[in-house]
Scaffold this motif. Sequence first.
Motif, mmCIF file in Angstrom:
data_model
loop_
_atom_site.group_PDB
_atom_site.id
_atom_site.type_symbol
_atom_site.label_atom_id
_atom_site.label_comp_id
_atom_site.label_asym_id
_atom_site.label_seq_id
_atom_site.Cartn_x
_atom_site.Cartn_y
_atom_site.Cartn_z
ATOM 1 N N THR A 26 2.832 5.738 -4.797
ATOM 2 C CA THR A 26 3.239 4.418 -4.341
ATOM 3 C C THR A 26 2.399 3.380 -5.061
ATOM 4 O O THR A 26 1.160 3.449 -5.037
ATOM 5 C CB THR A 26 3.060 4.276 -2.813
ATOM 6 O OG1 THR A 26 3.800 5.309 -2.151
ATOM 7 C CG2 THR A 26 3.555 2.920 -2.342
ATOM 8 N N TYR A 27 3.053 2.428 -5.684
ATOM 9 C CA TYR A 27 2.339 1.394 -6.424
ATOM 10 C C TYR A 27 1.895 0.276 -5.486
ATOM 11 O O TYR A 27 2.425 0.127 -4.371
ATOM 12 C CB TYR A 27 3.228 0.830 -7.532
ATOM 13 C CG TYR A 27 3.427 1.784 -8.681
ATOM 14 C CD1 TYR A 27 2.364 2.139 -9.507
ATOM 15 C CD2 TYR A 27 4.675 2.344 -8.946
ATOM 16 C CE1 TYR A 27 2.528 3.017 -10.566
ATOM 17 C CE2 TYR A 27 4.862 3.228 -10.003
ATOM 18 C CZ TYR A 27 3.774 3.560 -10.797
ATOM 19 O OH TYR A 27 3.941 4.441 -11.845
ATOM 20 N N ASP A 63 15.760 8.401 -8.269
ATOM 21 C CA ASP A 63 15.048 7.420 -7.447
ATOM 22 C C ASP A 63 13.788 7.997 -6.825
ATOM 23 O O ASP A 63 13.478 7.743 -5.652
ATOM 24 C CB ASP A 63 15.974 6.888 -6.334
ATOM 25 C CG ASP A 63 17.169 6.137 -6.882
ATOM 26 O OD1 ASP A 63 17.079 5.622 -8.012
ATOM 27 O OD2 ASP A 63 18.202 6.065 -6.190
ATOM 28 N N ARG A 99 8.595 10.453 -4.200
ATOM 29 C CA ARG A 99 8.570 10.697 -2.761
ATOM 30 C C ARG A 99 8.513 12.190 -2.469
ATOM 31 O O ARG A 99 9.499 12.898 -2.646
ATOM 32 C CB ARG A 99 9.802 10.087 -2.092
ATOM 33 C CG ARG A 99 10.070 8.645 -2.485
ATOM 34 C CD ARG A 99 11.231 8.090 -1.714
ATOM 35 N NE ARG A 99 11.667 6.808 -2.252
ATOM 36 C CZ ARG A 99 12.421 5.943 -1.589
ATOM 37 N NH1 ARG A 99 12.849 6.237 -0.375
ATOM 38 N NH2 ARG A 99 12.782 4.802 -2.135
ATOM 39 N N THR A 131 -1.018 9.369 -4.937
ATOM 40 C CA THR A 131 -1.169 8.645 -3.680
ATOM 41 C C THR A 131 -1.249 9.593 -2.496
ATOM 42 O O THR A 131 -2.090 9.420 -1.600
ATOM 43 C CB THR A 131 0.002 7.665 -3.475
ATOM 44 O OG1 THR A 131 0.128 6.825 -4.629
ATOM 45 C CG2 THR A 131 -0.222 6.804 -2.248
ATOM 46 N N GLY A 163 1.708 -2.937 -3.445
ATOM 47 C CA GLY A 163 2.856 -3.691 -2.945
ATOM 48 C C GLY A 163 3.831 -2.824 -2.184
ATOM 49 O O GLY A 163 4.801 -3.325 -1.613
ATOM 50 N N GLY A 164 3.579 -1.498 -2.188
ATOM 51 C CA GLY A 164 4.402 -0.594 -1.393
ATOM 52 C C GLY A 164 5.615 -0.044 -2.095
ATOM 53 O O GLY A 164 6.459 0.601 -1.454
ATOM 54 N N GLN A 165 5.747 -0.262 -3.395
ATOM 55 C CA GLN A 165 6.911 0.248 -4.123
ATOM 56 C C GLN A 165 6.735 1.738 -4.417
ATOM 57 O O GLN A 165 5.856 2.136 -5.177
ATOM 58 C CB GLN A 165 7.080 -0.510 -5.432
ATOM 59 C CG GLN A 165 8.238 -0.019 -6.301
ATOM 60 C CD GLN A 165 9.590 -0.172 -5.631
ATOM 61 O OE1 GLN A 165 9.806 -1.142 -4.902
ATOM 62 N NE2 GLN A 165 10.485 0.756 -5.863
ATOM 63 N N PRO A 166 7.585 2.606 -3.825
ATOM 64 C CA PRO A 166 7.444 4.045 -4.080
ATOM 65 C C PRO A 166 8.032 4.436 -5.427
ATOM 66 O O PRO A 166 9.118 3.989 -5.796
ATOM 67 C CB PRO A 166 8.234 4.683 -2.928
ATOM 68 C CG PRO A 166 9.272 3.666 -2.566
ATOM 69 C CD PRO A 166 8.641 2.317 -2.836
ATOM 70 N N ALA A 167 7.295 5.247 -6.185
ATOM 71 C CA ALA A 167 7.790 5.768 -7.463
ATOM 72 C C ALA A 167 8.224 7.212 -7.329
ATOM 73 O O ALA A 167 9.199 7.632 -7.957
ATOM 74 C CB ALA A 167 6.710 5.648 -8.538
ATOM 75 N N THR A 208 6.267 9.254 -14.656
ATOM 76 C CA THR A 208 5.160 9.071 -13.720
ATOM 77 C C THR A 208 4.648 10.410 -13.228
ATOM 78 O O THR A 208 3.429 10.634 -13.147
ATOM 79 C CB THR A 208 5.614 8.208 -12.531
ATOM 80 O OG1 THR A 208 6.045 6.925 -13.003
ATOM 81 C CG2 THR A 208 4.483 8.016 -11.534
#
Length: 438
Positions: A13-14, A211, A22, A58, A16-20, A46
């Motif tokens: 997770t970057y 995604d 899961r 993370t 700001g909470g943006q998940p790359a 990634t």
Amino acid sequence: MGSTITLHNVAKTYPGGQPALRHISLSVAASEFLVLLGPSGCGKSTLLRMIAGLETITEGELHLDGTLANDLDPSERDTAMIFQNFALYPNMTAAQNIGFPLAVHKQDPADASRHVEAAAHALGISHLLDRLPGRLSGGERQRVAMGRATVRQPSVFLLDEPLSSLDARLRTRLRLEILSTTRKTGATTIYVTHDQAEAMALGDRVAVLRDGILQQVDTPRSLYTLPANAFVASFVGIPRISLIHGTVYAPIDGALSLSLGAQQLFLPVPLSRDHQMLRVMQGSPLLIGLRPEAVRIAEPTQATPVERALTAIIEHVEFQGHETLLHLSLGGRPADVPPQPLHDTPKPTRSITSSLVHRLLHHTSLPSKQRITADSPVTLPHAEPPSTRTGELVIRAGSGTNHRRGQHLPLLVDVRNLLVFNHQGERVSPDPTHIPDL
């Protein structure tokens, strides 16, 4: 010998909470060649950088040969990475670039020189060792990058789209060289690409990402014949699978059929195990997947016991040289791949709920215009003039055929090769718990 790689619920997770990524769980066997396949931005690079130690993890755990590696420095992981841009030092010769890892580890210069020459010989670039990268072609620079990665014989190769900037002919040749090189070294290899042809040609197994969520990990053959969902089915295979909106009709006194809009596709009696389970899907919106090899051009009188007749109109003729692709209209609605479900791992429904049982026992008559026998060929109501549509079905025809737009074609569909997905895109037939005897 290569190292085993194990990912357990790994996430990224970057700020700001943006998940790359899961909750990725994946095991790679020693010396296996695994391909990470998916569209741009799905998280495959990634994931590769996390294994290399270039990105922090993370959540979750990464194990290399059974050792927890989350906090290991890249130099401690015994991995070699080849990037898309090759990342060669422009002021160093090819020989110096190849030998750089050995120089960093202060290996004896005479031994290092022998290793560099051996790597260059294996890659066919011995005559280029005195040249700077600026005097090398793209394919030659790629070979130098491979030499630098292989010269110290790492236990893990990580390749991030190393061929994407090269022309198609060179890509085909160099991917075979990559496969040969990794096989000789015995290293475990993870190869990132968005090109499904590369993935199918190289991988012992292929892991498909979408995604940031792992969709399926399987052999190339199983990905093609038994995709977990409509996304995998559409991402693997050339030409792309045709997806058509459909519905199951299962009247008590009639044959089970799939509605494709203007036409019905009746299933053979007795029903196979995989087709029997479709009864409980009566009335539910479905996606019917047809690959080109499931359909052939022939009259109903030529049908085998597992084939059923349809009629199509040619919307577009695509000449490919060795074959011709026909884009056809069946009078149905083409379907897109549904959005990614909110949950991480698609889980096809296997249980029969009480409401489904009630619907199964409830008699539903077909509209009068659809009351036709299972053996009757179905024709479109009328021929529409050719349009800009490309149709909802793509099939192959011989290169010597002379088809034209607006022409009606009799088709036979091998119902054993149907792929049926629910409205979320999860495969329901063939049964995920059962591999059919095709």
